[in-house]
Design a protein around this motif. Structure first.
Motif, PDB file in Angstrom:
ATOM      1  N   UNK A  67     -15.170 -13.932 -39.346  1.00 33.95           N
ATOM      2  CA  UNK A  67     -14.046 -13.134 -39.803  1.00 33.95           C
ATOM      3  C   UNK A  67     -13.136 -13.925 -40.721  1.00 33.95           C
ATOM      4  N   UNK A  68     -11.885 -13.475 -40.818  1.00 31.91           N
ATOM      5  CA  UNK A  68     -10.904 -14.116 -41.689  1.00 31.91           C
ATOM      6  C   UNK A  68      -9.684 -14.524 -40.872  1.00 31.91           C
ATOM      7  N   UNK A  69      -9.135 -15.679 -41.200  1.00 24.12           N
ATOM      8  CA  UNK A  69      -7.951 -16.155 -40.498  1.00 24.12           C
ATOM      9  C   UNK A  69      -6.756 -15.271 -40.862  1.00 24.12           C
ATOM     10  N   UNK A  70      -6.103 -14.722 -39.816  1.00 21.76           N
ATOM     11  CA  UNK A  70      -4.951 -13.842 -40.025  1.00 21.76           C
ATOM     12  C   UNK A  70      -3.633 -14.555 -39.791  1.00 21.76           C
ATOM     13  N   UNK A  71      -3.624 -15.600 -38.954  1.00 22.74           N
ATOM     14  CA  UNK A  71      -2.386 -16.323 -38.664  1.00 22.74           C
ATOM     15  C   UNK A  71      -2.731 -17.685 -38.091  1.00 22.74           C
ATOM     16  N   UNK A  72      -1.836 -18.638 -38.293  1.00 22.38           N
ATOM     17  CA  UNK A  72      -2.005 -19.984 -37.762  1.00 22.38           C
ATOM     18  C   UNK A  72      -1.002 -20.211 -36.640  1.00 22.38           C
ATOM     19  N   UNK A  73      -1.472 -20.759 -35.521  1.00 21.89           N
ATOM     20  CA  UNK A  73      -0.574 -21.131 -34.454  1.00 21.89           C
ATOM     21  C   UNK A  73       0.092 -22.455 -34.745  1.00 21.89           C
ATOM     22  N   UNK A  74       1.035 -22.855 -33.911  1.00 19.90           N
ATOM     23  CA  UNK A  74       1.736 -24.131 -34.106  1.00 19.90           C
ATOM     24  C   UNK A  74       0.755 -25.306 -34.078  1.00 19.90           C
ATOM     25  N   UNK A  83      -8.812 -17.655 -44.996  1.00 20.66           N
ATOM     26  CA  UNK A  83     -10.083 -18.389 -44.970  1.00 20.66           C
ATOM     27  C   UNK A  83     -11.145 -17.587 -44.223  1.00 20.66           C
ATOM     28  N   UNK A  84     -12.338 -17.543 -44.801  1.00 22.37           N
ATOM     29  CA  UNK A  84     -13.465 -16.912 -44.120  1.00 22.37           C
ATOM     30  C   UNK A  84     -14.143 -17.951 -43.224  1.00 22.37           C
ATOM     31  N   UNK A  85     -14.315 -17.593 -41.951  1.00 24.17           N
ATOM     32  CA  UNK A  85     -14.785 -18.564 -40.970  1.00 24.17           C
ATOM     33  C   UNK A  85     -15.766 -17.905 -40.005  1.00 24.17           C
ATOM     34  N   UNK A 100      -8.532 -18.458 -31.478  1.00 24.98           N
ATOM     35  CA  UNK A 100      -9.583 -19.478 -31.417  1.00 24.98           C
ATOM     36  C   UNK A 100      -8.972 -20.867 -31.553  1.00 24.98           C
ATOM     37  N   UNK A 101      -9.330 -21.819 -30.683  1.00 26.87           N
ATOM     38  CA  UNK A 101      -8.922 -23.211 -30.928  1.00 26.87           C
ATOM     39  C   UNK A 101      -9.442 -23.680 -32.288  1.00 26.87           C
ATOM     40  N   UNK A 102      -8.594 -24.327 -33.059  1.00 26.66           N
ATOM     41  CA  UNK A 102      -8.974 -24.704 -34.421  1.00 26.66           C
ATOM     42  C   UNK A 102     -10.203 -25.609 -34.452  1.00 26.66           C
ATOM     43  N   UNK A 103     -10.401 -26.392 -33.408  1.00 23.95           N
ATOM     44  CA  UNK A 103     -11.557 -27.275 -33.360  1.00 23.95           C
ATOM     45  C   UNK A 103     -12.877 -26.558 -33.212  1.00 23.95           C
ATOM     46  N   UNK A 104     -12.839 -25.260 -32.935  1.00 23.17           N
ATOM     47  CA  UNK A 104     -14.061 -24.479 -32.776  1.00 23.17           C
ATOM     48  C   UNK A 104     -14.346 -23.575 -33.972  1.00 23.17           C
ATOM     49  N   UNK A 105     -13.620 -23.805 -35.075  1.00 28.44           N
ATOM     50  CA  UNK A 105     -13.838 -23.049 -36.312  1.00 28.44           C
ATOM     51  C   UNK A 105     -14.825 -23.771 -37.215  1.00 28.44           C
ATOM     52  N   UNK A 106     -15.591 -22.989 -37.945  1.00 24.75           N
ATOM     53  CA  UNK A 106     -16.483 -23.506 -38.985  1.00 24.75           C
ATOM     54  C   UNK A 106     -16.294 -22.670 -40.244  1.00 24.75           C
ATOM     55  N   UNK A 107     -16.323 -23.289 -41.422  1.00 26.08           N
ATOM     56  CA  UNK A 107     -16.325 -22.486 -42.648  1.00 26.08           C
ATOM     57  C   UNK A 107     -17.657 -21.769 -42.781  1.00 26.08           C
ATOM     58  N   UNK A 108     -17.693 -20.740 -43.592  1.00 26.34           N
ATOM     59  CA  UNK A 108     -18.968 -20.064 -43.820  1.00 26.34           C
ATOM     60  C   UNK A 108     -19.939 -21.036 -44.491  1.00 26.34           C
ATOM     61  N   UNK A 109     -21.177 -21.108 -44.002  1.00 28.23           N
ATOM     62  CA  UNK A 109     -22.159 -21.939 -44.703  1.00 28.23           C
ATOM     63  C   UNK A 109     -22.474 -21.348 -46.079  1.00 28.23           C
ATOM     64  N   UNK A 110     -22.867 -22.187 -46.986  1.00 31.26           N
ATOM     65  CA  UNK A 110     -23.186 -21.735 -48.338  1.00 31.26           C
ATOM     66  C   UNK A 110     -24.304 -20.703 -48.302  1.00 31.26           C
ATOM     67  N   UNK A 111     -24.085 -19.577 -48.979  1.00 30.77           N
ATOM     68  CA  UNK A 111     -25.117 -18.559 -49.110  1.00 30.77           C
ATOM     69  C   UNK A 111     -25.215 -17.582 -47.957  1.00 30.77           C
ATOM     70  N   UNK A 112     -24.330 -17.694 -46.952  1.00 27.96           N
ATOM     71  CA  UNK A 112     -24.379 -16.800 -45.791  1.00 27.96           C
ATOM     72  C   UNK A 112     -23.256 -15.773 -45.885  1.00 27.96           C
TER      73      UNK A 112
END
Length: 326
Positions: A67-74, A83-85, A100-112
């Motif tokens: 999905x897409x990040x809608x808001x950032x926590x402190x 960002x698409x993640x 989602x804990x930020x440490x469990x986010x990944x950017x979209x892989x190239x071409x996906x």
């Protein structure tokens, strides 16, 4: 927002698309507007009342999303709204929004594509952590994957081939085995008609396999040990074949073998973040080179999660079944 709730455990009809409060990102978390989630066996167990979320996790099923990040926590840095993640979750993927804990986010892989990226976090993290970080599969070795046409299996085949390993798989139909072969599997075993111990021994000149990725548990324990090569490693990630079995310790000693058993959902945040970071470093570049891709059987509306669960329970799919919000 809307989410899939489980008012009472039961069959697929227990999944109810209902209006619920929006999640609020806490310290170190981001809010993701969900484009898609994916169906995992753990979701089915949760629906049946056998696998509660860890303390503090969302009560809704869904162990991965895109999905897409809608808001950032402190305290969050390195990510921006929009960002698409894709993300590894402890729960909550069957919803329009999830924290989602930020440490469990990944950017979209190239071409996906965005929705198809929902097929990746749980399977990639499971395969990489078990086959490579724990069992240390090396180039030239042989990996046996039970359920080769599953989401886990299709990813394990691709990653093992990408590092130069040989791959054996079990599956229950010719169609599924043919698909595994298209992904690069070298040894194909129809578990309904063949004995995988005998087949892998024949294919390896009696040596056996170096690593086994097993989703069956008790039912396959004895045969898995017999199928191992000397210094082989058995990684157990599921219990579809039961939880209790008798182990011949002498057979394991003779193989100088090792058995590991892991789960991903209940791991501490730091361990999950370390796995996600390793996946981003080692696996994400493989998408750019075309060595790895998501395998998606079909996409269904998230509001019809019951139909998706029926497909997965009937094993009528290859790869992942996705639930989309759009």
């Amino acid at each position: 927002m809307h989410a899939i709730t489980i008012p009472e455990p039961g069959g697929p009809e227990a999944l109810v698309w209902d209006e619920v409060p929006d999640p609020v990102p806490g310290e170190g978390e981001v809010l993701v507007e969900v484009a898609a989630s994916a169906v995992n066996r753990a979701d089915i167990l949760q629906r049946q009342g056998f696998y509660d979320p860890p303390p503090g996790a969302s009560p809704y099923p869904g162990l991965e999303c895109s999905g897409r990040i809608a808001a950032l926590g402190p305290g969050v840095s390195g990510w921006s709204v929009g960002d698409e993640v894709c993300a590894l979750l402890s729960g909550g993927g069957y919803a329009e929004k999830v924290a989602v804990p930020a440490g469990q986010l990944l950017p979209l892989p190239q071409g996906v594509q965005l929705t198809q990226a929902a097929a990746l976090p749980e399977v990639v993290c499971t395969v990489w952590s078990n086959v490579f970080m724990v069992a240390h599969l090396r180039p030239g070795e042989t990996l046996l994957v039970h359920g080769g046409s599953s989401g886990i299996g299709t990813m394990a085949i691709q990653l093992a081939k990408a590092v130069g390993a040989k791959v054996a798989v079990t599956a229950g139909t010719k169609e599924k085995l043919d698909y595994c072969a298209e992904l690069g599997a070298d040894i194909l075993v129809n578990y309904r008609e063949q004995d995988f111990v005998e087949e892998v021994r024949k294919a390896t000149d009696g040596a056996g396999v170096d690593v086994i990725l097993d989703n069956m548990g008790a039912k396959y324990l004895d045969r898995n040990v017999r199928a191992l090569a000397v210094n082989g490693r058995l990684a157990i990630i599921g219990m579809q074949g039961g939880v209790k079995a008798e182990l011949n310790i002498a057979a394991l000693l003779n193989k100088r073998g090792a058995i590991s058993a892991t789960s991903l959902r209940a791991r501490p945040l730091g361990e999950k973040a370390a796995i996600v970071a390793a996946v981003r470093e080692h696996v994400w570049p493989l998408f750019a080179g075309g060595h790895v891709r998501p395998v998606v059987d079909r996409e269904l509306p998230m509001s019809d999660a019951a139909a998706a669960h029926r497909v997965v329970e009937d094993s009528g799919h290859i790869g992942k079944v996705l639930l989309v919000t759009g």
